[in-house]
Each structure stands twice: as C-alpha cells, then as structure tokens.
Design an enzyme around this catalytic site. Sequence first.
Site, PDB file in Angstrom:
ATOM      1  N   ARG A  69      64.397  98.972  -0.717  1.00 25.28           N
ATOM      2  CA  ARG A  69      64.693  98.498   0.647  1.00 25.28           C
ATOM      3  C   ARG A  69      64.985  99.672   1.576  1.00 25.28           C
ATOM      4  O   ARG A  69      64.584  99.675   2.745  1.00 25.28           O
ATOM      5  CB  ARG A  69      65.886  97.533   0.607  1.00 25.28           C
ATOM      6  CG  ARG A  69      66.231  96.934   1.968  1.00 25.28           C
ATOM      7  CD  ARG A  69      67.216  95.797   1.840  1.00 25.28           C
ATOM      8  NE  ARG A  69      67.532  95.247   3.146  1.00 25.28           N
ATOM      9  CZ  ARG A  69      68.739  95.258   3.709  1.00 25.28           C
ATOM     10  NH1 ARG A  69      69.770  95.774   3.039  1.00 25.28           N
ATOM     11  NH2 ARG A  69      68.948  94.751   4.905  1.00 25.28           N
ATOM     12  N   HIS A  73      63.163 100.571   5.299  1.00 28.06           N
ATOM     13  CA  HIS A  73      63.916 100.729   6.542  1.00 28.06           C
ATOM     14  C   HIS A  73      63.809 102.148   7.083  1.00 28.06           C
ATOM     15  O   HIS A  73      63.995 102.355   8.287  1.00 28.06           O
ATOM     16  CB  HIS A  73      65.376 100.336   6.323  1.00 28.06           C
ATOM     17  CG  HIS A  73      65.591  98.859   6.309  1.00 28.06           C
ATOM     18  ND1 HIS A  73      66.385  98.209   7.227  1.00 28.06           N
ATOM     19  CD2 HIS A  73      65.089  97.894   5.496  1.00 28.06           C
ATOM     20  CE1 HIS A  73      66.376  96.909   6.977  1.00 28.06           C
ATOM     21  NE2 HIS A  73      65.604  96.691   5.930  1.00 28.06           N
ATOM     22  N   ASN A  98      70.882  97.415   9.158  1.00 27.45           N
ATOM     23  CA  ASN A  98      70.979  98.563   8.254  1.00 27.45           C
ATOM     24  C   ASN A  98      72.356  98.724   7.629  1.00 27.45           C
ATOM     25  O   ASN A  98      72.540  99.555   6.736  1.00 27.45           O
ATOM     26  CB  ASN A  98      70.620  99.853   9.000  1.00 27.45           C
ATOM     27  CG  ASN A  98      69.123  99.997   9.221  1.00 27.45           C
ATOM     28  OD1 ASN A  98      68.320  99.378   8.526  1.00 27.45           O
ATOM     29  ND2 ASN A  98      68.746 100.807  10.192  1.00 27.45           N
ATOM     30  N   HIS A 196      60.044  92.065  -2.854  1.00 28.42           N
ATOM     31  CA  HIS A 196      61.122  91.092  -3.033  1.00 28.42           C
ATOM     32  C   HIS A 196      61.166  90.517  -4.438  1.00 28.42           C
ATOM     33  O   HIS A 196      61.948  89.607  -4.711  1.00 28.42           O
ATOM     34  CB  HIS A 196      60.989  89.966  -2.007  1.00 28.42           C
ATOM     35  CG  HIS A 196      61.363  90.377  -0.619  1.00 28.42           C
ATOM     36  ND1 HIS A 196      61.029  89.643   0.504  1.00 28.42           N
ATOM     37  CD2 HIS A 196      62.040  91.459  -0.164  1.00 28.42           C
ATOM     38  CE1 HIS A 196      61.475  90.256   1.586  1.00 28.42           C
ATOM     39  NE2 HIS A 196      62.097  91.366   1.205  1.00 28.42           N
TER      40      HIS A 196
END
Length: 332
Positions: A69, A73, A98, A196
């Site tokens: 992840r 980001h 975040n 995911h």
Amino acid sequence: MMETRTLSIWRLVFCVFAVFVLLAPAASVSGQLMVDFYSLSCPAAEDMVRNTVRSATSNDPSVPGRLLRLLFHDCFVEGCDASVLIRGNGTEQSDPSNQSLGGFSVIDSAKRVLELFCPGVVSCADIVALAARDAVALTGGPAVEIPTGRRDGRVSLVSNVRPNIVDTSFSMDEMIKIFSSKGLSLEDLVLLSGAHTIGSAHCGSFSDRFRKDPTGRLVPVDASLDRSFAEELMERCPAGFDPSITVSNDPQTSSSFDNQYFRNLMAGRGLFQSDSVLFSDARTSNLVEAFADDQESFFAGWAQSFVRLTSIDVKGDGEGEIRLSCSVVNAE
C-alpha cells in the site's frame, strides 16, 4: 536485538564484496532505470532490502500488505520518489488517506543497513519499490525483476494527494481517469487492484457501503454485496465504524498473495465499492473472470503491471537526490 543481529550478519556478507566495491566506480544515476543498477556500487543492496522485509514480516504478518500500500501511495503522488516518506506539517503524510499508512519503520531499517555499507548510494525510492516487490514474493506471489536507479524527490505536499489517489468509494470512470493519468491501462487497473489479496483496511474505509435504517440498524447500500459477507462486516465493525478496527481485504486467504481476490469479487465479497465495481462493470468483468479462473495468468499480468507502476514519473539525474534519511530531504 533483532536489528543488531541483522547488522552483524550483513557485516559478514559485505566483506565478500568490500574490496570489489572500493575499487569499482559507482554506477551513475540517469533518468533510465536499469536492472541490477547497484551491481557495482552496492552489490548486496537488493539482498539487504529483501532480508529486512523477511525479518520484519516474521515478527508482524501485516508488514507485506502495508509495504504494498505504501508503494501505491508513493507512486501515484509525485511519482515513485519516496515523497510519501517525508515527515512534517503539510507533507503528503498529513492527508487523512495517508495517516493510516504503515511500513515506514521497515523502510527506515533497510536504509540504515544500506547506509552502513553503501553510504549515499541507494535511494529511498528504490527501497520502497524493492520492499513492495519482496512483500509480494514472500507471501506467495510472483518474484518480479524490477529496474532500479530512482532518485528521491524533494517535494511532498498534502495538496497533491487528493487529486491523485484512488478513493475506495470511486466509480469505474473515476478510477480509469486516475490510472490513465499515470500511464496505466484498464487491464493495469484490474491487475493492480489484485493487491487487495493481502493487507487489511480500517472499518471507516468502507462505511459508505452501509446506512442506518429507521430503526437504527445498519443495512447494506449495495444489493450486490453478498448478504452473509455484509453481516460479517457489520458484526466486525460497530455501528460507528470505529476507525481503529481493521478487517482483512481478503478474508479467505488474507496472508497469501493469490487470485482469491478475484473469486471474492465474483461472489459479491469485494470489501470496497472500488473493488465490487470491477466485476459489475462490463468493461472489466471479463478480466476479473479470467484472473479468477487462472492464477498463472494473474501472476504474469501482475509482473508487467507492477513494473509499470514502479516506473511512474521516476526522478533521474538533476531531478532528485539520494536522501541520507528517508524521512527528511537532504540539507542544501
């Protein structure tokens, strides 16, 4: 103690390369990424990162999902330049999306080891990309060879986050717009959503999928959400959707990088709206079915899409730096 043992091991390993590295010229950084970029300047760099990730994962099984992840980001905002690691008021970390990120300590640990043996050579941006790559492999996913040579960015602004990050409530059109702006295709969107298959999410990240009926009881908003799965989520998350509680993205095989995620979508068990829409939208439903049916096809596609993800707007010579500490830019 763990970090001390790790450093001792790598001191022994690095002795094998010490004389060679001292005599060899450092690899020059350019805008063109290349496989084995550190083969001369820091031959054991990728091994150091991999072993740091392995050690951290053995202590905390949530690490792989967090590292994956973190990469998304980072790369979607300012490109893959470790700008998400910079701390301080008004930086990317200040955005609410975040503030639940993790894995920073793993990146910092790898950086400390690398600075001990190869000072000023390996960028934080490369560490983030390599750590995410290794996180996938360590959880059963494909081992992907990625080019390195990224430089670290010097800009990290909270105002750049919202326009560039995919929200869990996004429609297909909204996701396509974001992915397209990064040079990623519709197939990349589906494949990379497969991330995911590991990791977890806070209850608040999918609260939009429920509402309160007149009696105050939670009910699903989306009728396509499998009823038993909806009941599980409502039981796991209290009515207020306590943000401190987390749920596995893939409750079937939460610690394994596999194609179960796509099978979940077909069964109405996608955690986010942005997951479920991949199967309900005619533009992507056939891809979901294909990857649900063939894990090897998913892995092969993932490898290609992952390389494209880690190559988004990378910084080259004159555009960035090699940070001495991943959390702050170098002093002028």
